[in-house]
Design a protein around this motif. Sequence first.
Motif, PDB file in Angstrom:
ATOM      1  N   LEU A   1     -40.087 -14.188 -10.573  1.00  0.00           N
ATOM      2  CA  LEU A   1     -38.964 -14.012  -8.925  1.00  0.00           C
ATOM      3  C   LEU A   1     -39.223 -12.838  -8.481  1.00  0.00           C
ATOM      4  O   LEU A   1     -39.287 -12.548  -7.009  1.00  0.00           O
ATOM      5  N   PHE A   2     -38.938 -11.775  -8.835  1.00  0.00           N
ATOM      6  CA  PHE A   2     -39.135 -10.561  -7.783  1.00  0.00           C
ATOM      7  C   PHE A   2     -40.412 -10.152  -7.467  1.00  0.00           C
ATOM      8  O   PHE A   2     -40.814  -9.639  -7.164  1.00  0.00           O
ATOM      9  N   ARG A   3     -41.390 -10.600  -8.599  1.00  0.00           N
ATOM     10  CA  ARG A   3     -42.703 -10.743  -7.401  1.00  0.00           C
ATOM     11  C   ARG A   3     -43.417 -11.591  -6.173  1.00  0.00           C
ATOM     12  O   ARG A   3     -44.196 -10.839  -5.348  1.00  0.00           O
ATOM     13  N   GLU A   4     -42.724 -12.698  -6.342  1.00  0.00           N
ATOM     14  CA  GLU A   4     -42.774 -13.338  -4.675  1.00  0.00           C
ATOM     15  C   GLU A   4     -42.067 -12.722  -3.532  1.00  0.00           C
ATOM     16  O   GLU A   4     -41.871 -13.035  -2.635  1.00  0.00           O
ATOM     17  N   ALA A   5     -40.516 -12.244  -4.320  1.00  0.00           N
ATOM     18  CA  ALA A   5     -39.986 -11.297  -3.557  1.00  0.00           C
ATOM     19  C   ALA A   5     -41.014 -10.004  -3.201  1.00  0.00           C
ATOM     20  O   ALA A   5     -40.294  -9.389  -1.888  1.00  0.00           O
ATOM     21  N   GLY A   6     -41.923  -9.703  -3.794  1.00  0.00           N
ATOM     22  CA  GLY A   6     -42.909  -8.218  -3.629  1.00  0.00           C
ATOM     23  C   GLY A   6     -41.660  -6.593  -3.953  1.00  0.00           C
ATOM     24  O   GLY A   6     -42.624  -5.769  -3.295  1.00  0.00           O
ATOM     25  N   PHE A   7     -41.264  -6.826  -4.867  1.00  0.00           N
ATOM     26  CA  PHE A   7     -40.545  -5.527  -5.441  1.00  0.00           C
ATOM     27  C   PHE A   7     -40.409  -6.027  -6.882  1.00  0.00           C
ATOM     28  O   PHE A   7     -39.891  -7.143  -7.321  1.00  0.00           O
ATOM     29  N   ARG A   8     -40.431  -4.408  -7.337  1.00  0.00           N
ATOM     30  CA  ARG A   8     -39.543  -4.077  -8.491  1.00  0.00           C
ATOM     31  C   ARG A   8     -38.069  -4.016  -8.325  1.00  0.00           C
ATOM     32  O   ARG A   8     -37.781  -2.933  -7.815  1.00  0.00           O
TER      33      ARG A   8
ATOM     34  N   PHE B   1     -29.745  -4.419 -11.554  1.00  0.00           N
ATOM     35  CA  PHE B   1     -30.226  -4.928 -11.884  1.00  0.00           C
ATOM     36  C   PHE B   1     -29.926  -5.224 -14.060  1.00  0.00           C
ATOM     37  O   PHE B   1     -30.483  -4.162 -14.889  1.00  0.00           O
ATOM     38  N   VAL B   2     -29.338  -6.421 -14.659  1.00  0.00           N
ATOM     39  CA  VAL B   2     -29.303  -6.135 -15.553  1.00  0.00           C
ATOM     40  C   VAL B   2     -30.289  -7.246 -16.493  1.00  0.00           C
ATOM     41  O   VAL B   2     -29.853  -8.473 -15.760  1.00  0.00           O
ATOM     42  N   ALA B   3     -31.118  -7.064 -16.952  1.00  0.00           N
ATOM     43  CA  ALA B   3     -31.970  -7.898 -17.047  1.00  0.00           C
ATOM     44  C   ALA B   3     -31.964  -8.232 -18.675  1.00  0.00           C
ATOM     45  O   ALA B   3     -31.980  -7.292 -20.019  1.00  0.00           O
ATOM     46  N   MET B   4     -32.929  -9.736 -18.794  1.00  0.00           N
ATOM     47  CA  MET B   4     -33.127  -9.819 -20.457  1.00  0.00           C
ATOM     48  C   MET B   4     -34.431  -8.768 -20.786  1.00  0.00           C
ATOM     49  O   MET B   4     -34.860  -8.343 -19.781  1.00  0.00           O
ATOM     50  N   GLY B   5     -34.082  -9.194 -22.198  1.00  0.00           N
ATOM     51  CA  GLY B   5     -35.593  -7.888 -22.722  1.00  0.00           C
ATOM     52  C   GLY B   5     -36.939  -8.103 -22.985  1.00  0.00           C
ATOM     53  O   GLY B   5     -37.020 -10.108 -22.241  1.00  0.00           O
ATOM     54  N   PRO B   6     -37.350  -7.733 -22.736  1.00  0.00           N
ATOM     55  CA  PRO B   6     -39.520  -8.095 -22.750  1.00  0.00           C
ATOM     56  C   PRO B   6     -39.071  -9.235 -23.919  1.00  0.00           C
ATOM     57  O   PRO B   6     -38.902  -9.202 -25.070  1.00  0.00           O
ATOM     58  N   GLY B   7     -39.817 -10.228 -23.491  1.00  0.00           N
ATOM     59  CA  GLY B   7     -40.311 -11.508 -24.727  1.00  0.00           C
ATOM     60  C   GLY B   7     -39.391 -12.673 -24.969  1.00  0.00           C
ATOM     61  O   GLY B   7     -39.393 -13.329 -25.362  1.00  0.00           O
ATOM     62  N   TYR B   8     -38.183 -12.110 -23.715  1.00  0.00           N
ATOM     63  CA  TYR B   8     -37.404 -13.851 -23.978  1.00  0.00           C
ATOM     64  C   TYR B   8     -37.935 -14.671 -22.405  1.00  0.00           C
ATOM     65  O   TYR B   8     -38.471 -13.364 -20.851  1.00  0.00           O
ATOM     66  N   GLY B   9     -37.227 -15.430 -22.682  1.00  0.00           N
ATOM     67  CA  GLY B   9     -38.393 -17.012 -21.514  1.00  0.00           C
ATOM     68  C   GLY B   9     -37.974 -16.238 -20.596  1.00  0.00           C
ATOM     69  O   GLY B   9     -38.124 -16.225 -18.972  1.00  0.00           O
TER      70      GLY B   9
END
Length: 340
Positions: free
Chosen positions: A217-224, A201-209
């Motif tokens: 979304l990942f918490r809802e899907a149940g995984f990291r 996964f290509v993510a935005m850095g911490p602190g970004y909206g």
Amino acid sequence: MDVEHRQLVQLLPLLPLLAELGRTEHITETAELLGLPQSTVSRAIARASAIVGTELLIRDGRGVRLTPAARALMPHIEAALAEFQTGLDSVRHESEVVRGRIAVSFQHTFGEAMLPLLISAFRSRHPQTAFDLSQGARDGCLAELAAGSADVALTAPVATPSKRIGSAALYREPLRLVVHHRHALAGRRRARVAEIRQEPFVAMGPGYGMRSLTDALFREAGFRPRIAFESQDSHTVRGLVSAGLGVSILPPGGSAPGRAAQDSHNPSRGMEANDGGPGWVEIPLESDLAFREIGLAWREPVSRNAKADAEPDPVRLFRELVLRDGPALLAGFVRERSAG
């Protein structure tokens, strides 16, 4: 300069603080209302007492109270501030031309079209107004607003309102799964977050909206997610996806560079059928959380003296325009980009 005039010059900068102290009769509350350290307020009172030549506060148990001299001064301090405010209002409103500078803090993804659209609408009415622009992560934007270096902030998610910060939602837009145009999911009309469980996964850095939204979304899907890259810019994220280095979740990209044209009858074709080069496509997500809400935030008055704590006219007028006309101005842009 005679002694009395020199003392007056020294005392003038302290008048707003003394006026607030006269209303609260409490050093801590005065410091909180003015956004100053308590030690600064205490030193200012001591300096004012020295200039006046008599104590203005005396200890009263665990608290303090105004001395008779201070009570005698307060009506004159209030009258002086009110008179100056009247003159300031007169100067500001003697012409309909609005001049000044507005400091706007905003997230990177709003700089290409959303913020320019709002500024253009405002400048068409008030062309003499200038803007100071600062872009960065959501947390940084709100920190600049709280510190006073920004007059308003454009963020997603919308800032949580508080005693010191006001906010309002302007519009919302969907979030899309972004994949390489030859990815196994590229031909899907919809996808679930659970389907990218094993994907880099290509993510935005911490602190970004966007990071807080994808985390939800990942918490809802149940995984990291298996984070392969973290970036500070959505264009870089799309570039990494376009090179086949991972997948991501972003707002609609419209005609952003690298987008692969999809065949409406056969979406899985991506660009040309024999083209395995760079390119990305977007897929709608099946989740009630797959959206971001964009809003405006501003500082609320903290002083009981409404006039002294009022917004500058340019800032007030810009805020009012964004709240009044912003949703309609941005609706067409959001629809066009989401349908792209």
